[in-house]
Design a protein around this motif. Structure first.
Motif, short mmCIF file in Angstrom:
data_model
loop_
_atom_site.label_atom_id
_atom_site.label_comp_id
_atom_site.label_asym_id
_atom_site.label_seq_id
_atom_site.Cartn_x
_atom_site.Cartn_y
_atom_site.Cartn_z
N MET A 1 19.37 67.84 6.36
CA MET A 1 20.38 67.47 7.47
C MET A 1 19.97 66.54 8.29
O MET A 1 18.72 66.37 8.78
CB MET A 1 20.98 68.75 7.92
N SER A 2 20.90 65.44 9.04
CA SER A 2 20.56 64.60 9.80
C SER A 2 20.84 65.22 11.00
O SER A 2 20.58 64.66 12.18
CB SER A 2 21.23 63.18 9.60
N GLY A 3 21.54 66.34 11.28
CA GLY A 3 21.84 66.67 12.58
C GLY A 3 22.36 68.44 12.21
O GLY A 3 22.41 68.57 11.00
N PHE A 4 22.63 69.25 13.23
CA PHE A 4 22.80 70.65 12.74
C PHE A 4 24.25 71.05 12.83
O PHE A 4 24.49 72.38 12.54
CB PHE A 4 21.77 71.56 13.56
N GLY A 5 25.05 70.08 13.23
CA GLY A 5 26.74 70.67 13.26
C GLY A 5 27.04 71.29 14.32
O GLY A 5 26.43 71.44 15.61
N SER A 6 28.28 71.45 14.22
CA SER A 6 29.02 72.20 15.45
C SER A 6 29.45 73.45 15.41
O SER A 6 30.38 73.82 15.94
CB SER A 6 30.09 71.05 15.74
N MET A 7 29.02 74.04 14.27
CA MET A 7 29.45 75.72 13.98
C MET A 7 28.29 76.29 14.44
O MET A 7 27.19 75.84 14.14
CB MET A 7 29.72 75.61 12.62
N LEU A 8 28.72 77.44 15.13
CA LEU A 8 27.50 78.40 15.43
C LEU A 8 28.13 79.69 15.43
O LEU A 8 29.42 79.95 15.76
CB LEU A 8 26.72 78.22 16.77
N SER A 9 27.38 80.91 15.41
CA SER A 9 27.93 82.11 15.61
C SER A 9 27.10 82.88 16.31
O SER A 9 25.95 82.63 16.47
CB SER A 9 28.00 82.75 14.31
N PHE A 10 27.61 83.91 17.06
CA PHE A 10 26.56 84.94 17.86
C PHE A 10 27.06 86.25 18.08
O PHE A 10 28.32 86.38 17.90
CB PHE A 10 26.56 83.99 19.46
N GLN A 11 26.23 87.04 18.02
CA GLN A 11 26.48 88.42 18.30
C GLN A 11 26.39 89.05 19.69
O GLN A 11 25.40 88.68 20.34
CB GLN A 11 25.58 89.23 17.52
N VAL A 12 27.32 89.90 20.02
CA VAL A 12 27.26 90.16 21.54
C VAL A 12 26.85 91.47 21.75
O VAL A 12 27.27 92.62 20.97
CB VAL A 12 28.79 90.14 22.02
N HIS A 13 26.30 91.83 22.64
CA HIS A 13 25.60 93.34 22.77
C HIS A 13 26.99 94.05 23.21
O HIS A 13 27.78 93.87 24.08
CB HIS A 13 24.74 93.24 23.94
N GLY A 14 26.97 95.30 22.58
CA GLY A 14 28.27 96.21 22.89
C GLY A 14 29.30 96.44 21.88
O GLY A 14 30.10 97.03 21.84
N GLY A 15 28.97 95.62 20.72
CA GLY A 15 29.73 95.88 19.44
C GLY A 15 30.92 95.02 19.54
O GLY A 15 31.24 94.18 20.21
N LYS A 16 31.99 95.59 18.72
CA LYS A 16 33.31 94.97 18.40
C LYS A 16 34.04 94.78 19.65
O LYS A 16 34.59 93.61 20.19
CB LYS A 16 34.05 95.59 17.52
N GLU A 17 34.28 95.92 20.46
CA GLU A 17 35.01 96.02 21.73
C GLU A 17 34.46 94.87 22.56
O GLU A 17 35.21 94.30 23.32
CB GLU A 17 34.89 97.34 22.13
N LYS A 18 33.11 94.57 22.80
CA LYS A 18 32.60 93.79 23.81
C LYS A 18 32.98 92.34 23.25
O LYS A 18 33.08 91.48 24.04
CB LYS A 18 31.33 93.99 24.04
#
Length: 373
Positions: A293-310
């Motif tokens: 790839m010539s760049g890494f894109g504009s999509m990212l995902s992240f997980q939050v401490h505290g589960g689904k509710e948080k």
């Protein structure tokens, strides 16, 4: 040879001959006049079969991916469905495990009952790809970066495995776009796009496309299904996607730069458990992504401490970033992915998928910071 940005602006945008219009007209007609002898010297018969706006879009898409031919569809899933319809009952498809849930749903619930055999493997593991090949494997289907955990597949390596087996390799390039990644140049035979995303760029049009390295017999079958099946975009939809394509280069580059800064911010935040972004050196696929790839894109995902509710609580606090499905528009969108994927989803309950838009990056980081408290 023209630069990508120049091609994006000019391919499919020839001046209209009768008036000299710089912007192409929209040909809303469904049918075209025949000559007295019954011929169609202008090349058009009926808009399901072809239309000037669709022809212009397909010319542009093929040129941007450096393919010989392209076929436009009414949605990304319509493009994937047509690809699968070009196979035969009894054929085997080897597919990624980490894949857009709509594609998985289509494979399992439409095409397996229809007669396709499907095996899902981790495409980042080339040994697993080799082991998954069967005598009747006709299609190897990958998606990189993948949805939603941004796994990176080595396109060249998987394409080589597919070709040794006599199979076609198709890559969903929606997230990277040809601005950042050109799978056909890395060995893939077909590229898939949901043009609703970065090509349209404004969250106001549905569309999809298949681009082929060669205008061969298999692609001619795809073209036949496109024209006879009729899952084609309307002329206005083609016009909107083609218009959006003129700015795809500057939008994607800007959004990618912002995403990199946001990923770095999130990786250091104490309320964030994990960040999925191939531009981070901590990402498992970083080295392969940097190579292909010539760049890494504009999509990212992240997980939050505290589960689904948080995770859901965080989305409710955001002021600039909108809670909505989809990606690739000028506005930033965030989504609790597991709840949209439904039962059977392998996505962690605390994962949020983030499509970075064109807002000022400092404003986006400030919005996330206040919501993460």
């Amino acid at each position: 040879m023209m630069d990508f940005a120049t091609k994006a602006i000019h391919l499919g945008h020839e001046l209209e001959k009768s008036t000299g219009a710089v912007s192409p007209p929209i040909y809303l007609t469904t049918t075209f006049e025949r000559e007295a002898d019954g011929s169609y010297p202008r090349g058009y018969i009926y808009s399901r079969l072809s239309n000037p706006n669709r022809d212009a879009l397909e010319k542009c898409l093929a040129g941007l991916e450096n393919g010989e031919s392209a076929a436009a569809f009414s949605s990304g899933l319509a493009a994937i469905m047509t690809l699968l319809q070009a196979l035969k009952p009894g054929d085997h498809v080897l597919s990624s495990t980490d894949l857009y849930h709509g594609t998985v749903h289509m494979l399992k619930d439409i095409f397996v009952p229809w007669g396709l055999q499907v095996t899902f493997v981790d495409m980042t593991d080339t040994a697993a790809v080799e082991a998954g090949i069967k005598e009747n494997t006709k299609l190897v289907f990958l998606e990189t970066p993948s949805n939603p955990t941004l796994k990176i597949t080595d396109i060249a390596a998987v394409s080589a495995i597919a070709h040794r087996a006599g199979a076609v390799c198709a890559c969903d390039n929606t997230w990277a776009t040809p601005v950042l990644q050109r799978p056909l140049e890395l060995g893939a035979d077909l590229v898939i796009h949901s043009t609703s995303k970065y090509f349209g760029g404004h969250s106001d049009v549905l569309g999809g496309a298949l681009v082929s390295k060669h205008d061969d017999e298999f692609f001619q079958r795809i073209r036949m299904i496109q024209r006879i099946g009729g899952a084609v975009p309307a002329p206005f939809d083609c016009w909107l996607v083609l218009r959006g394509t003129q700015t795809i280069h500057c939008r994607v580059m800007n959004q990618s730069e912002s995403a990199s800064k946001i990923a770095s911010f999130l990786e250091q935040h104490p309320q964030v458990e994990k960040v999925y972004y191939p531009g981070l050196s901590s990402h498992q696929g970083h080295e392969i992504a940097a190579r292909q790839m010539s760049g890494f894109g504009s999509m990212l995902s992240f997980q939050v401490h505290g589960g689904k509710e948080k995770a859901l609580e965080l989305t409710g606090k955001l002021r600039i970033i909108s809670r909505a499905t989809s990606l690739g528009g000028v506005e930033s969108l965030i989504e609790h992915r597991a709840s949209i994927e439904g039962p059977g989803s392998f996505t962690p309950d605390n994962l949020l998928r983030f499509s970075v838009g064109l807002e000022n990056v400092d404003d986006l980081i400030a919005d996330l910071e206040q919501a993460l408290i």
